[in-house]
Enzyme design. Structure first.
Site, PDB file in Angstrom:
ATOM      1  N   ASP A  39      65.023  92.085  64.775  1.00 39.46           N
ATOM      2  CA  ASP A  39      65.710  90.805  64.624  1.00 39.46           C
ATOM      3  C   ASP A  39      66.288  90.387  65.974  1.00 39.46           C
ATOM      4  O   ASP A  39      66.634  91.223  66.808  1.00 39.46           O
ATOM      5  CB  ASP A  39      66.826  90.938  63.582  1.00 39.46           C
ATOM      6  N   ASN A  88      59.845  83.816  55.722  1.00 44.44           N
ATOM      7  CA  ASN A  88      59.536  83.200  57.018  1.00 44.44           C
ATOM      8  C   ASN A  88      58.393  82.205  56.913  1.00 44.44           C
ATOM      9  O   ASN A  88      58.312  81.240  57.689  1.00 44.44           O
ATOM     10  CB  ASN A  88      59.158  84.257  58.058  1.00 44.44           C
TER      11      ASN A  88
END
Length: 261
Positions: A39, A88
């Protein structure tokens, strides 16, 4: 637990500290399966003033290749990388997704030609472009007989979807064998569900690491991480250092695992 990365440089002191960390680790206390939530790639690119966030994704992919080498060098058997969630696919802009798909396809190809690693796609192909699906399938085929570290690439992955798919698979197999819902209810166990997950047959992750300082699972390995240990690193994905990883493993080795008790 959250740990902040402090700049140690790359000189002599850094090397000595890294060596000291490695020497302090014992094989018996090593995790078998490490899962990584990479991340902070986009924040990294923006902080550096780069033209597009794709530069951050590419730097993050390169870091994951390094991360896998660190794991392999410690003798870890299974590593799962969370590279692209099913969420996503719907909440990122198309240009970013197009670039990210290309980067992931290149990474899968690269990893399938490196060391003796076995590469496996864990996730759904729904919503993935054909070229990426092909790249993942070719990486799996190319490494199917390899016996080294098992590398799971979680792409188009969602933990809730995985559990749903597992249940559908169980019901379909039971129906194909002529079973009824009543008999299925009697046979259904956590072990049976585990066998039908994308990671069926693999050990659950002992240690889950997340970069960027965020402390959440983001729909990652919800079933498998029921008894996992968690470690959160402040460093953004591309800035992760080997000492950060070694600290995570050291911290894991010092914990008393209670398995829910």
């Amino acid at each position: 637990m959250s740990k902040r990365s402090f700049p140690l440089g790359r000189g002599l002191l850094y090397g000595l500290y890294q060596t000291r960390l490695k020497r302090g680790l014992t094989k018996d206390a090593m995790p078998r399966h490490v899962a990584m939530i990479i991340d902070g790639n986009r924040r990294w690119a923006r902080q550096l003033g780069l033209k597009t966030v794709a530069h951050g994704h590419r730097a993050g992919a390169a870091k994951m290749r390094e991360f896998l080498e660190w794991c392999d060098d410690l003798g870890i058997s299974v590593v799962t990388l969370y590279l692209l969630s099913s969420d996503n696919l719907t909440n990122r802009n198309s240009d970013e997704l197009t670039a990210l798909m290309e980067i992931i396809a290149e990474l899968a190809d690269d990893l399938s030609r490196f060391r003796d690693w076995r590469v496996q796609h864990v996730g759904s192909t729904a919503g993935l472009p054909e070229h990426l699906v092909t790249s993942l399938a070719e990486a799996e085929k190319r490494t199917a007989t390899k016996t080294g570290m098992h590398v799971n690439l979680a792409i188009g992955y969602g933990g809730r979807t995985e559990i749903t798919d597992a249940m559908r698979s169980i019901v379909a197999a039971h129906e194909a064998d002529g079973g009824s819902l009543d008999t299925l209810a009697e046979l259904l166990t956590p072990d049976m569900i585990g066998e039908h997950l994308y990671t069926g047959g693999q050990p659950d992750p002992d240690l889950v690491i997340r970069t960027s300082g965020e402390q959440r699972l983001s729909d990652f390995m919800l079933w498998q991480s029921a008894h996992s240990e968690f470690y959160f690193v402040e460093a953004l994905g591309p800035d992760l250092r080997e000492v950060d990883f070694l600290r995570a493993v050291r911290d894991y080795s010092r914990r008393q695992r209670r398995y829910g008790s």
